[in-house]
Every structure is written in C-alpha cells, then in structure tokens.
Design a protein around this motif. Structure first.
Motif, mmCIF file in Angstrom:
data_model
loop_
_atom_site.group_PDB
_atom_site.id
_atom_site.type_symbol
_atom_site.label_atom_id
_atom_site.label_comp_id
_atom_site.label_asym_id
_atom_site.label_seq_id
_atom_site.Cartn_x
_atom_site.Cartn_y
_atom_site.Cartn_z
ATOM 1 N N THR A 66 -0.667 -3.288 -0.484
ATOM 2 C CA THR A 66 -1.566 -4.124 0.319
ATOM 3 C C THR A 66 -1.070 -4.254 1.745
ATOM 4 O O THR A 66 -1.823 -4.030 2.706
ATOM 5 N N ASN A 70 -2.816 -2.304 4.972
ATOM 6 C CA ASN A 70 -3.361 -3.122 6.062
ATOM 7 C C ASN A 70 -2.721 -2.761 7.388
ATOM 8 O O ASN A 70 -3.401 -2.672 8.412
ATOM 9 N N HIS A 73 -4.203 0.602 8.504
ATOM 10 C CA HIS A 73 -5.563 0.506 9.036
ATOM 11 C C HIS A 73 -5.645 -0.367 10.286
ATOM 12 O O HIS A 73 -6.696 -0.422 10.934
ATOM 13 N N ALA A 74 -4.559 -1.046 10.611
ATOM 14 C CA ALA A 74 -4.534 -1.773 11.882
ATOM 15 C C ALA A 74 -4.600 -0.811 13.057
ATOM 16 O O ALA A 74 -5.010 -1.186 14.164
ATOM 17 N N ARG A 191 -4.868 -7.550 10.937
ATOM 18 C CA ARG A 191 -4.541 -6.587 9.888
ATOM 19 C C ARG A 191 -3.035 -6.420 9.720
ATOM 20 O O ARG A 191 -2.554 -6.168 8.611
ATOM 21 N N HIS A 192 -2.304 -6.555 10.799
ATOM 22 C CA HIS A 192 -0.853 -6.436 10.689
ATOM 23 C C HIS A 192 -0.258 -7.582 9.877
ATOM 24 O O HIS A 192 0.761 -7.413 9.198
ATOM 25 N N ALA A 194 -2.016 -9.254 7.565
ATOM 26 C CA ALA A 194 -2.806 -9.453 6.353
ATOM 27 C C ALA A 194 -1.937 -9.384 5.099
ATOM 28 O O ALA A 194 -2.168 -10.114 4.136
ATOM 29 N N GLY A 195 -0.933 -8.481 5.113
ATOM 30 C CA GLY A 195 -0.074 -8.337 3.945
ATOM 31 C C GLY A 195 0.633 -9.629 3.559
ATOM 32 O O GLY A 195 0.499 -10.107 2.430
#
Length: 219
Positions: A66, A70, A73-74, A191-192, A194-195
């Motif tokens: 995850t 993320n 995709h960032a 996104r960075h 998000a994990g």
C-alpha cells in the motif's frame, strides 16, 4: 517485465516523433489521422508502463504494498508538476515542438536504464499461476465491474485536467497550468503520506485482526 518496460520507452519515442512530424507525414485532413495514430502509440506506451510498474513494486515490497504503490503513483502528479512548470517557464519563446520533444529524454532514459537489468518474477509467476488462468479472470463479473469503475474514474480525473489550462486562460485570463500544478502538488503530497495514514485507519486494524486469526493472508 524486462521486455515491456523498455518497449514502453520505445512507444513514447515513436509516438512523440510521429506527433512532431505529423505535418511531414500527411497533408490536410490526413494530419488528424496521423495525430490519432501517434496518440494511440503513446497510449500503448503508458499502458505498458502501468503493466510493469505495479506488479514490479508489489513484487519488490510484498510487505509494504500500500505504502509503496501510493508513493509510486505520487509521481504521476509529480510528472504533471515538472511538465507544467517547465512548460510555463519556457513560455512562448519556445515552440510547442521543442516542449513536446522533451518527452524523448525520459523515454530514452527508460530504454537505456533497462539494458542488462534482470527483473524478478511477478507474484503470479512465483505462485505458479499460469498466464491462461490469469486471463480467465477477465470474465469474472467483479473484474468487469472494477474495469468499468476504473474507466469512469480515469475519465473523470484525466479529461477535466486536459481543459484546465485552456478554459482558464480563455475565460479568466490566468495561466491555468499553474492551477493544475497546484492541484497536482496537493495530490503528490497526499499520495506520499497515504501509506502511513492507511495503517492508522480502522479498516487496517480490522484487517490485522483477521491476518493474526489466520482468516486472510497478509499483503
């Protein structure tokens, strides 16, 4: 993966080159068809990238899928930020051909960096699942639902972004590309992080309970 990733770079190089020389390859209404073909070739390049980087990341980081996916995709909004700022800073002094031609640099870099690299087997291959069995899953009703959902999500995400610069520049006379850079910056940061955020959610804690109970497999 060792074939498709460099092939994606080649598709970007070919597609971009066709864009740049479309007026030399056709005349009149035929230019539209050439541009359409260039867009298809470039789109195939994008598809090949996605085909490789997602399973590659999941294979390299099986216990951090995850967070790593993320972070990976960032760099899609990261590319929008870089491209937007470069295009804005170059301004009208540089032709659109020169700006578009910059794509050739990272595309060539992908091809060169893949030379001699040994890619690990995907989780599918490591688990002994055949390619035929994987493709049979395309007929799974839930896969079709997921595909349609992702198609609509991509359309709602990509299509408006294509019009931000043009719409704002013509209506309110501001550089819409800067707004796109700003929104992409927010997406990049989100996104960075998000994990770590996912690991703090209630859903993740419930999943941990099931993993410890042996009801589901981790990852």
């Amino acid at each position: 993966m060792g074939v498709m990733l460099p092939l994606s770079g080649i598709a970007f190089i070919v597609g971009t080159s066709v864009f740049l020389f479309a007026d030399k390859l056709a005349t009149g209404a035929g230019v539209y068809n050439v541009l359409w073909i260039a867009a298809v070739i470039t789109g195939v390049g994008w598809g090949l990238v996605e085909t490789v980087i997602n399973p590659l990341t999941a294979t390299l980081y099986p216990d951090e899928k995850t967070a790593r996916l993320n972070a990976l995709h960032a760099w899609w909004p990261g590319g929008l930020i870089a491209g937007g700022l470069i295009g804005y800073l170059l301004g009208e002094s540089v032709s659109w051909q020169m700006k578009l031609g910059l794509i050739l640099i990272p595309a060539a870099a992908v091809v060169v960096l893949c030379i001699g690299v040994k890619f690990p087997p995907t989780e599918r291959a490591a688990s002994g699942i055949s390619m035929g069995r994987m493709f049979k899953e395309l007929l799974n009703p839930m896969f079709i639902v997921l595909f349609c959902s992702m198609f609509l999500t991509a359309a709602s995400e990509l299509a408006p972004g294509q019009w931000v610069d043009l719409a704002l520049t013509r209506t309110v006379h501001m550089q819409g590309i800067l707004l796109l850079v700003y929104v992409s910056g927010i997406m990049f940061v989100a996104r960075h992080f998000a994990g770590p955020l996912v690991h703090k959610t209630f859903a993740h804690r419930i999943a941990v309970v099931f993993v410890r109970a042996g009801r589901i497999r981790p990852g």
